[in-house]
Motif scaffolding. Sequence first.
Motif, PDB file in Angstrom:
ATOM      1  N   ILE A 100       1.724  -5.426 -15.795  1.00 42.30           N
ATOM      2  CA  ILE A 100       2.201  -6.800 -15.617  1.00 42.30           C
ATOM      3  C   ILE A 100       2.867  -7.301 -16.896  1.00 42.30           C
ATOM      4  O   ILE A 100       3.906  -7.957 -16.858  1.00 42.30           O
ATOM      5  N   ARG A 101       2.268  -6.980 -18.030  1.00 46.10           N
ATOM      6  CA  ARG A 101       2.839  -7.457 -19.295  1.00 46.10           C
ATOM      7  C   ARG A 101       4.221  -6.867 -19.526  1.00 46.10           C
ATOM      8  O   ARG A 101       5.089  -7.506 -20.112  1.00 46.10           O
ATOM      9  N   GLY A 103      -3.174 -10.126 -18.289  1.00 52.22           N
ATOM     10  CA  GLY A 103      -3.000  -9.097 -17.280  1.00 52.22           C
ATOM     11  C   GLY A 103      -3.066  -7.695 -17.827  1.00 52.22           C
ATOM     12  O   GLY A 103      -3.345  -7.474 -19.000  1.00 52.22           O
ATOM     13  N   ASN A 104      -2.806  -6.742 -16.954  1.00 46.91           N
ATOM     14  CA  ASN A 104      -2.833  -5.350 -17.393  1.00 46.91           C
ATOM     15  C   ASN A 104      -1.473  -4.964 -17.985  1.00 46.91           C
ATOM     16  O   ASN A 104      -0.532  -5.760 -18.023  1.00 46.91           O
ATOM     17  N   GLN A 105      -1.404  -3.736 -18.440  1.00 44.72           N
ATOM     18  CA  GLN A 105      -0.189  -3.307 -19.141  1.00 44.72           C
ATOM     19  C   GLN A 105       1.038  -3.395 -18.239  1.00 44.72           C
ATOM     20  O   GLN A 105       2.114  -3.846 -18.655  1.00 44.72           O
ATOM     21  N   PHE A 118      -1.752  -0.923  -4.825  1.00 48.11           N
ATOM     22  CA  PHE A 118      -3.200  -0.732  -4.875  1.00 48.11           C
ATOM     23  C   PHE A 118      -3.935  -2.068  -4.990  1.00 48.11           C
ATOM     24  O   PHE A 118      -5.128  -2.147  -4.725  1.00 48.11           O
ATOM     25  N   VAL A 119      -3.224  -3.109  -5.388  1.00 45.94           N
ATOM     26  CA  VAL A 119      -3.788  -4.463  -5.407  1.00 45.94           C
ATOM     27  C   VAL A 119      -3.485  -5.162  -4.074  1.00 45.94           C
ATOM     28  O   VAL A 119      -4.353  -5.790  -3.473  1.00 45.94           O
ATOM     29  N   MET A 137       1.678   3.091  -5.428  1.00 50.95           N
ATOM     30  CA  MET A 137       0.630   2.806  -6.407  1.00 50.95           C
ATOM     31  C   MET A 137       0.917   3.529  -7.714  1.00 50.95           C
ATOM     32  O   MET A 137       1.840   4.328  -7.788  1.00 50.95           O
ATOM     33  N   ASP A 138       0.121   3.190  -8.753  1.00 48.55           N
ATOM     34  CA  ASP A 138       0.441   3.632 -10.104  1.00 48.55           C
ATOM     35  C   ASP A 138       1.890   3.264 -10.423  1.00 48.55           C
ATOM     36  O   ASP A 138       2.688   4.087 -10.891  1.00 48.55           O
ATOM     37  N   GLY A 149       0.767  -1.238   0.000  1.00 50.09           N
ATOM     38  CA  GLY A 149       0.000   0.000   0.000  1.00 50.09           C
ATOM     39  C   GLY A 149       0.802   1.293   0.000  1.00 50.09           C
ATOM     40  O   GLY A 149       0.218   2.373  -0.001  1.00 50.09           O
ATOM     41  N   ASN A 163      -2.821  -3.915  -1.091  1.00 48.86           N
ATOM     42  CA  ASN A 163      -3.449  -3.361   0.108  1.00 48.86           C
ATOM     43  C   ASN A 163      -4.828  -3.960   0.390  1.00 48.86           C
ATOM     44  O   ASN A 163      -5.074  -4.442   1.503  1.00 48.86           O
ATOM     45  N   PRO A 164      -5.756  -3.962  -0.583  1.00 41.00           N
ATOM     46  CA  PRO A 164      -7.061  -4.567  -0.266  1.00 41.00           C
ATOM     47  C   PRO A 164      -6.987  -6.063   0.004  1.00 41.00           C
ATOM     48  O   PRO A 164      -7.756  -6.571   0.821  1.00 41.00           O
TER      49      PRO A 164
END
Lengths: 342, 342
Positions: A199-200, A195-197, A235-236, A154-155, A151, A238-239
């Motif tokens: 991760i790729r 996955g998202n950009q 941001f992933v 992020m970004d 946390g 933390n939750p």
Amino acid sequence: LMEANDKKIRIAIDAMGGDYAPQEIVQGAVEAAKKDNNLELILVGPFDILEKELAKYDISGLPIHRAHADDFIREEENPALAVYRKPNSSIVVATKMVRAGRADGLLGATATGSLVTSAMQFLGMLDGIERPVLGAVLSLIAPTTVTLDLGVNMDCKPRHLLNFAIIGTVYARVLLGVPEPKVALLNIGKEGVKGNQLIRETYPLLEKSGLNFIGNVEGHEILSRKANVIVCDGFVGNPIFKFSESVGNIIDNYIKSKFKDDPEVSCLLGDKLEDLIGLLALPDVVGGGILWGVDGVVAKAHGNSRAPMVTKRLGQTKMAIERDVVGCLKAELSRIRKNVNL
Amino acid sequence: LMEANDKKIRIAIDAMGGDYAPQEIVQGAVEAAKKDNNLELILVGPFDILEKELAKYDISGLPIHRAHADDFIREEENPALAVYRKPNSSIVVATKMVRAGRADGLLGATATGSLVTSAMQFLGMLDGIERPVLGAVLSLIAPTTVTLDLGVNMDCKPRHLLNFAIIGTVYARVLLGVPEPKVALLNIGKEGVKGNQLIRETYPLLEKSGLNFIGNVEGHEILSRKANVIVCDGFVGNPIFKFSESVGNIIDNYIKSKFKDDPEVSCLLGDKLEDLIGLLALPDVVGGGILWGVDGVVAKAHGNSRAPMVTKRLGQTKMAIERDVVGCLKAELSRIRKNVNL
């Protein structure tokens, strides 16, 4: 009879940080000093407040010192800005003691924003790491798996996730006793192309890093022990961290309300129920609160920590100092630097 | 004695999609038709394969039809590309039946990529929604809270999260029976200014949307019942969903191995243990598999679904059709469009 002072581990404590400061922080410190005579503790805060708290205990002969700080950061302040505005606040004074070599490390139940800002400002970051990182073992179901970041960041860019992978490797090796930690990216599918950009783009970087990268894991594999290091944007992480903790609490409460009131059930199941609760409770694993990446050992206790937790965290902070987590991370960074730009 | 045919709900089924297709899919359909005489089912796949499977059952008098599809998509194919390459595949034929009004909805244990691509291509998206969305109730601990998106959408923009909030509102109202669903953003802190860039930009958009937006929730509040709709990027929702499911399975297995083998314990605790397991198991809540945002009812069953799950999903798909989820979403979209651009 005492060991020479220079062998003790010296920890500065922000006595004014946390929901139950200064009472529970000071009490926790006193307990720690009683239990472990290789600890030397320096409570940081306004002298008069510290004096009043310490007067409650018999600390004669215990290596507990006070360091005066005029001021401290209040809950309603912007945690990061307050560090700049209050150069005489307890967290800043404590951090500067580490920088000056007057303490080997620092513990605070301080707001994350203040702790992070003070550490970055007065200790600085290790070469190749941009921002501090928090990791943790989520459950004793997977006691040798650390997930990070939780946390602070992020970004993120791919280089940040590479940072997490390096830090996680050192965490697992030095604090969890895994010789060759397996590193994985948290993703939504098995294949590298998913996955998202972020991760790729991170995937090929980890492949050539020289770390023991095993590819992707999915959410249901976090507790499967497949990987020792699970890397994700804060941001992933933390939750997931907070969700995991809440599920443990829910089960704990459920079992207490439904099973423990019944003496017959409680007697029959006692230990087994404790084991079940323990599996899901957030484990007090060494290093759970280390702020990784700063040039010094800085440990964070939860804001709602009471005395026993402060005592426990002091023991864990001591171990992180003894095992030289910062030196180990520097060595790993320079090893990885041969393979990729940091 | 039978009701008139035109009152039946007609569902097309991709008989060739899923790990246990066609056997378990066909069996699940037969069971559903036996249980519910308001269902009319159309199995889609190669005639000879369907005939062979149906020959196993006595379906005389049951409204189970076959629709021929030459081909089907195999596991090793790229799920999205295969939809374009195979216009006569079972999922494409089933989707076109919905478009042509020959079925009221579609169920498939088909790969998500194929189902999504086929739905987008042949049914199209509702005005104002860019990509389909998957949501679910994560646990019976919070039975009136839907979390979305769960993995179809990543690298989201604020308008996508607004889409999820609208869809979640309709989901909670129509399928979970909440008259005024409370909508929250999943974030790492309470205040609107916290979080990553996406969340900070989405927050004001939700404030002026006219939805019942209550602000941020954190990970430990997902199961707290504070919100009925929890909005997040699919890259965040997917690992939380899978993590949550895995924790339920772990507890289930733990209790089975530690408690149920002991007849004394099992007898004493029977129902209470089932309740505990049930709280954490992924609930079979209506609409769990609806692919929201496409112009037609398309439902996804898990790839590993066996016959009883197929039967259950058919009942849920029927209810989504009866409650006109697509019409309700269209109405909500036009209401929100008065406040913000979609």
